[in-house]
Design an enzyme around this catalytic site. Sequence first.
Site, PDB file in Angstrom:
ATOM      1  CD  GLU A   1       1.198  -1.354   1.373  1.00 40.25           C
ATOM      2  OE1 GLU A   1       1.345  -0.108   1.499  1.00 40.25           O
ATOM      3  OE2 GLU A   1       2.045  -2.179   1.767  1.00 40.25           O
TER       4      GLU A   1
ATOM      5  CD  GLU B   1       5.170   0.315   8.133  1.00 35.67           C
ATOM      6  OE1 GLU B   1       4.260  -0.547   8.098  1.00 35.67           O
ATOM      7  OE2 GLU B   1       5.727   0.751   7.111  1.00 35.67           O
TER       8      GLU B   1
ATOM      9  CG  HIS C   1       0.966   2.315   4.927  1.00 33.66           C
ATOM     10  ND1 HIS C   1       1.700   2.828   5.976  1.00 33.66           N
ATOM     11  CD2 HIS C   1       1.475   1.060   4.701  1.00 33.66           C
ATOM     12  CE1 HIS C   1       2.592   1.939   6.371  1.00 33.66           C
ATOM     13  NE2 HIS C   1       2.471   0.853   5.625  1.00 33.66           N
TER      14      HIS C   1
END
Length: 502
Positions: free
Chosen positions: A270, A299, A273
């Site tokens: 995460e 991704e 991201h």
Amino acid sequence: MSERNSTAAYAALKDRFERLAALSGAQAVLHWDRATMMPEGGAAARAEQQAILSLIAHETLTAPEVAGLIDEAREADGLDPWDRANLQEMARVHAHATATPASLVTRLSRQKSATEMVWRKARAANDYASLAPELDKLIALVREQAAAKAEALGLDPYDALLDGYDPGRRSADIDVLFAELESFLPALLREVMEHQARGPASLPIEGPFPIALQEKIGREVMDLIGFDFAHGRLDVSHHPFTGGVPDDSRITTRYDEADFTESLMAVIHETGHSLYERGLPGAWRSQPVGRARGMTIHESQSLLFEMQAARTESFIRFLAPRLKAGFGGEGPAWEPENVLRHYRRVAPGFIRVQADEVSYPLHVMLRYGLERAMIAGELTAKDLPAAWNEGMERMLGIVPPDDATGCMQDIHWPSGSFGYFPTYTLGALAAAQLFAAAKRTHDGIEAALGQGDFAPLLGFVRTRVHGKGASRTPDEIVSEATGEPLGTAAFKAHIEARYLGK
């Protein structure tokens, strides 16, 4: 039409999209709030708030004058390449929005919220029967949206949904790449498992691992990677995700006191991201061209840090003694070689987010086929568990013991995200290419990771990926950054080198 009028039209569009960006940010924070700290009794009120915000955003974007402003702005001669790309993105976003009637936007928003809340309870109770009716209602609305978009955009219904997550991507492109993966991945998976079986067995790393310590170590690793806690936070939810906006990044994970490995890698995933969002071109943050360029690129950034970088031998050798000290571990189980074996263990499993990088694409290919069938009207929610289990046995050789570890494990379908799943594997392919290109460009990247230094890798993607925003197509970004189009060769070479020493 005069240049002045064309320029004014473009300025009016920029102002409108700046307001839309503010609305989108508010919706993102509301979603984070709902997933992390909202009391159960607030679900209906929050669903109504989100539905109203969705409607306001839709009406702002689809107002009758917007199409005329786009046409007028196209006549402007003084736009630089970024402005031209921005106008093109405005037109693409507008085309998607106008294809969906306002009444459907509201109904979808409400049903997504309702289905997701039912899913949270159903998954915890392993009660698929309670989820199926709500999921069927949602699928019907998503199919309605897909049909409307297909007619407006001249695409297949599934491709119309896919284009919303990965602009320009078509299922025909995915079919080619997935067929290539299927031609070698099952045999490669077996070869890797046989190779590992001949090596030393992993020693168990025994807990418990208190959540407070897991969170502390996760934050330390986030800081190493480059996460800015002045512009973000880490919380807990049912499913790890990243939300918020570039200057207010919200990361969530989930913890298991018996096993710290999953949560730590989820945090790294995460963080990838979040770094992407944070690295988007600052001057264009409120405009379409300054947004993330679809989920394949998104991704690729999470998997670049989680799978490619954080599982290198050099970084694990840096990390292992810190894990040992942080958890107060003792004995050979905490040695880097054993920790590395844990993070590189390859074996088919039931849960996608826990899957190793060799078997992971097979999880995604299963979901890709199932969601295409649902959008085509060939598969209902009632029949999903049986289709899921059959696919798991065919592709991975295992059958889930229940629906909680089967078709209910992911939040994507209950939240209405159809067309998202293939981008996970496309992102893995792109991540392998990007890491290979980064190492060719900077000889010292792996040595830096051995010192806990992610700066060279982050600098590479800041320039080659993040700073491009949505000014290029996903494939153009990958091709320009790596020197080759998106393909399977780099991923295959990476798996063979890491797991077979080839």
